[in-house]
Scaffold this motif. Structure first.
Motif, PDB file in Angstrom:
ATOM      1  N   GLY A 131      59.114  -8.742  43.764  1.00  0.00           N
ATOM      2  CA  GLY A 131      58.250  -9.838  43.328  1.00  0.00           C
ATOM      3  C   GLY A 131      56.858  -9.580  43.447  1.00  0.00           C
ATOM      4  O   GLY A 131      56.403  -8.595  43.587  1.00  0.00           O
ATOM      5  N   TYR A 132      55.996 -10.619  43.286  1.00  0.00           N
ATOM      6  CA  TYR A 132      54.659 -10.411  43.349  1.00  0.00           C
ATOM      7  C   TYR A 132      54.309 -10.001  44.699  1.00  0.00           C
ATOM      8  O   TYR A 132      54.860 -10.563  45.782  1.00  0.00           O
ATOM      9  CB  TYR A 132      53.889 -11.832  42.987  1.00  0.00           C
ATOM     10  N   PRO A 133      53.607  -8.598  44.574  1.00  0.00           N
ATOM     11  CA  PRO A 133      53.249  -8.143  45.990  1.00  0.00           C
ATOM     12  C   PRO A 133      52.043  -8.987  46.628  1.00  0.00           C
ATOM     13  O   PRO A 133      51.373  -9.691  46.248  1.00  0.00           O
ATOM     14  CB  PRO A 133      52.844  -6.770  45.635  1.00  0.00           C
ATOM     15  N   ASP A 134      51.902  -8.572  47.809  1.00  0.00           N
ATOM     16  CA  ASP A 134      50.537  -9.209  48.681  1.00  0.00           C
ATOM     17  C   ASP A 134      49.472  -8.356  47.973  1.00  0.00           C
ATOM     18  O   ASP A 134      49.596  -7.170  47.700  1.00  0.00           O
ATOM     19  CB  ASP A 134      50.422  -8.423  50.141  1.00  0.00           C
ATOM     20  N   PRO A 135      48.502  -9.278  47.559  1.00  0.00           N
ATOM     21  CA  PRO A 135      47.455  -8.588  46.837  1.00  0.00           C
ATOM     22  C   PRO A 135      46.685  -7.465  47.308  1.00  0.00           C
ATOM     23  O   PRO A 135      45.944  -6.686  46.721  1.00  0.00           O
ATOM     24  CB  PRO A 135      46.461  -9.728  46.126  1.00  0.00           C
ATOM     25  N   ARG A 325      43.326 -10.753  43.833  1.00  0.00           N
ATOM     26  CA  ARG A 325      44.327 -11.782  43.433  1.00  0.00           C
ATOM     27  C   ARG A 325      44.223 -12.193  41.931  1.00  0.00           C
ATOM     28  O   ARG A 325      45.030 -11.941  41.032  1.00  0.00           O
ATOM     29  CB  ARG A 325      44.668 -12.615  44.400  1.00  0.00           C
ATOM     30  N   ASP A 328      44.490  -9.105  39.088  1.00  0.00           N
ATOM     31  CA  ASP A 328      45.580  -8.514  38.619  1.00  0.00           C
ATOM     32  C   ASP A 328      46.846  -8.863  39.575  1.00  0.00           C
ATOM     33  O   ASP A 328      47.951  -8.189  39.147  1.00  0.00           O
ATOM     34  CB  ASP A 328      45.643  -7.024  38.337  1.00  0.00           C
ATOM     35  N   LEU A 329      46.814  -9.873  40.399  1.00  0.00           N
ATOM     36  CA  LEU A 329      47.958 -10.074  41.267  1.00  0.00           C
ATOM     37  C   LEU A 329      48.427  -8.904  42.052  1.00  0.00           C
ATOM     38  O   LEU A 329      49.455  -9.022  42.814  1.00  0.00           O
ATOM     39  CB  LEU A 329      49.104 -10.575  40.369  1.00  0.00           C
ATOM     40  N   GLY A 330      47.616  -8.037  42.300  1.00  0.00           N
ATOM     41  CA  GLY A 330      48.322  -6.699  42.984  1.00  0.00           C
ATOM     42  C   GLY A 330      48.885  -5.597  42.066  1.00  0.00           C
ATOM     43  O   GLY A 330      49.158  -5.781  40.841  1.00  0.00           O
ATOM     44  N   ALA A 333      54.459  -2.825  42.656  1.00  0.00           N
ATOM     45  CA  ALA A 333      55.003  -2.562  43.822  1.00  0.00           C
ATOM     46  C   ALA A 333      55.724  -1.217  44.001  1.00  0.00           C
ATOM     47  O   ALA A 333      55.932  -0.554  45.101  1.00  0.00           O
ATOM     48  CB  ALA A 333      56.161  -3.917  44.183  1.00  0.00           C
TER      49      ALA A 333
END
Length: 457
Positions: A131-135, A325, A328-330, A333
């Motif tokens: 999923g979306y990672p920690d930024p 964030r 690029d949302l991080g 992964a």
């Protein structure tokens, strides 16, 4: 039209694709009246329903237009697309030997170990990790990097103050945005120095103020007089001059930062590659609240990985994370998990040792070739990094003449004057910035011989 010969289940899609391409290419110009569905179906040997569906789909997309009782016409919205994607990656076409700095030996990339680690990581990665990672970056990578940087570079590395980013370039851009939001519209940069620092700050609305260097590092008088409250330096192996900042200069710079409530941005350029002694530890370890520390795997692994880090004072972290964030949302992964595992396994340390041996050998080859082919040439800077500064006496010609003759021989070099106003020679000599890491020792020797032959007036 290939629709009739396509498999039955693909005829509709094939017909639609062919009609789109005919409109985009101009073979069906805007305003052309299309055959009736009955006529086109008979011509192609397909069902009328298939043609009707294709017309309806392309009308919905804007390629065709249709009116009740008025037939079907080619619309005017479509334009031809570029046939091929261009490759804008930096290249040196027509160059036999490229001594321009900044490129590691990409053949040293540990493909086998990297592929093995990739298979292992992908096989064990939990579903939620996709999923979306920690930024800020995956916790396991920030923890692994904190241990690595503390051990190898002597930084004070709190994983909670470490941000994974797309190389030093993104780290600089993020810092530029945060400085600008805090009202700092100017930042000091080394002169001569990396042109990228000024360009990256400019993209964030911050103007770079060139500041000269002396034998100890950034000259402190011009720094104090400049009025800036942020400055970027490369103290481990200054780019391009190759000097290592003295302990006294480091102390003065930290004193400046405390006096003006300022920030030092430490680009740890070539920090891992010292050949005559153990690398000097990072400046950040002396005052983590006044120094933002950044580095990457671009020289140790490959720049194409786009993986780096930014270790910052606590008061900047929240703003940097939010900017990262929204940018690029991080980072990806899987790539982060892979690098974390590669560090934990010891693969990264082995890779650094491998590069260290290769680059030391190539620096020695460059110095030996210069001594043989350019009597009187001087190599300056500490024994470190992926490039060297070479001073050619005036008898080899002017800078323009040396560059022109080298270019005719198929040898690409860059003069120190390309890197700032204070890089120009004042004594008639020519100073070149020669990168050697990406060239085999035999290629270095041959390239220098060619350059020497071309450089004779």
């Amino acid at each position: 039209m290939p629709a009739a010969s396509a498999p039955a289940r693909q005829r509709g899609r094939t017909l639609q694709s062919a009609l789109r391409e005919a409109v985009r290419s101009g073979r069906l110009p805007a305003g052309t009246r299309m055959p009736s569905s009955r006529e086109l179906a008979a011509d192609l040997g397909v069902s009328r329903g298939l043609v009707t569906e294709a017309y309806e789909q392309l009308a919905a997309e804007g390629y065709l237009r249709a009116g009740r009782g008025a037939g079907t016409w080619v619309g005017g919205a479509a334009r031809a697309a570029a046939r091929e994607a261009r490759d804008l990656a930096p290249r040196a076409p027509g160059v036999r030997y490229d001594f321009r700095p900044g490129t590691p030996d990409l053949s040293l990339f540990p493909r086998t170990a990297w592929a093995s680690t990739h298979r292992s990581v992908l096989g064990n990665l939990p579903h939620h990790a996709l999923g979306y990672p920690d930024p800020r970056g995956l916790p396991e990578l920030r923890t692994a990097l904190a241990g690595l940087l503390a051990r190898r570079r002597g930084v004070v590395a709190d994983p909670e103050r470490l941000l994974v980013c797309s190389g030093v370039a993104q780290a600089m851009t993020l810092l530029g945005f945060v400085l600008r939001e805090r009202g700092q519209v100017n930042a000091g940069v080394e002169d001569p120095g990396s042109p990228e620092h000024a360009a990256l700050f400019a993209s964030a609305g911050v103007t770079a103020v060139p500041l000269p260097l002396d034998a100890g590092g950034l000259a402190t008088g011009p720094l104090f007089d400049s009025g800036v409250r942020a400055v970027v330096i490369t103290p481990a192996h200054q780019f391009p001059l190759g000097i290592g900042y003295s302990a006294e200069r480091r102390a003065v710079l930290l004193g400046w930062a405390r006096a003006v409530d300022g920030l030092i941005v430490e680009d740890d350029y070539d920090g891992d590659f010292r050949y005559d002694r153990a690398p000097v530890g990072a400046l950040q370890g002396l005052d983590p609240e006044r120094v933002a520390y950044t580095g990457s795997v671009s020289k140790s692994l490959a720049p194409g990985l786009r993986l780096g880090w930014l270790l910052v004072p606590a008061h900047l972290m929240d703003e940097l994370v939010e900017r990262k964030r929204t940018m690029d949302l991080g980072n990806p992964a899987i790539d982060q998990a892979l690098l974390a595992a590669f560090i934990r396994s010891g693969g990264y340390d082995r890779q650094l040792r491998r590069c260290q041996r290769a680059y030391r050998e190539r620096r020695d080859a460059l110095i030996a070739s210069l001594a043989e082919c350019f009597p009187g040439a001087e190599v300056s800077g500490i024994a470190a990094g992926l490039h060297a500064i070479v001073r050619l006496p005036g008898r080899y010609g002017t800078e323009a003449a040396v560059l022109e003759r080298a270019n005719r021989a198929g040898v690409a070099v860059r003069p120190l004057s390309d890197y700032g106003a204070t890089g120009a020679s004042q004594d008639g000599s020519v100073r070149l910035v020669l990168g050697y890491a990406h060239l085999a020792p035999s290629a270095i020797a041959h390239g220098v011989r060619l350059m020497a032959g071309a450089a004779r007036p």
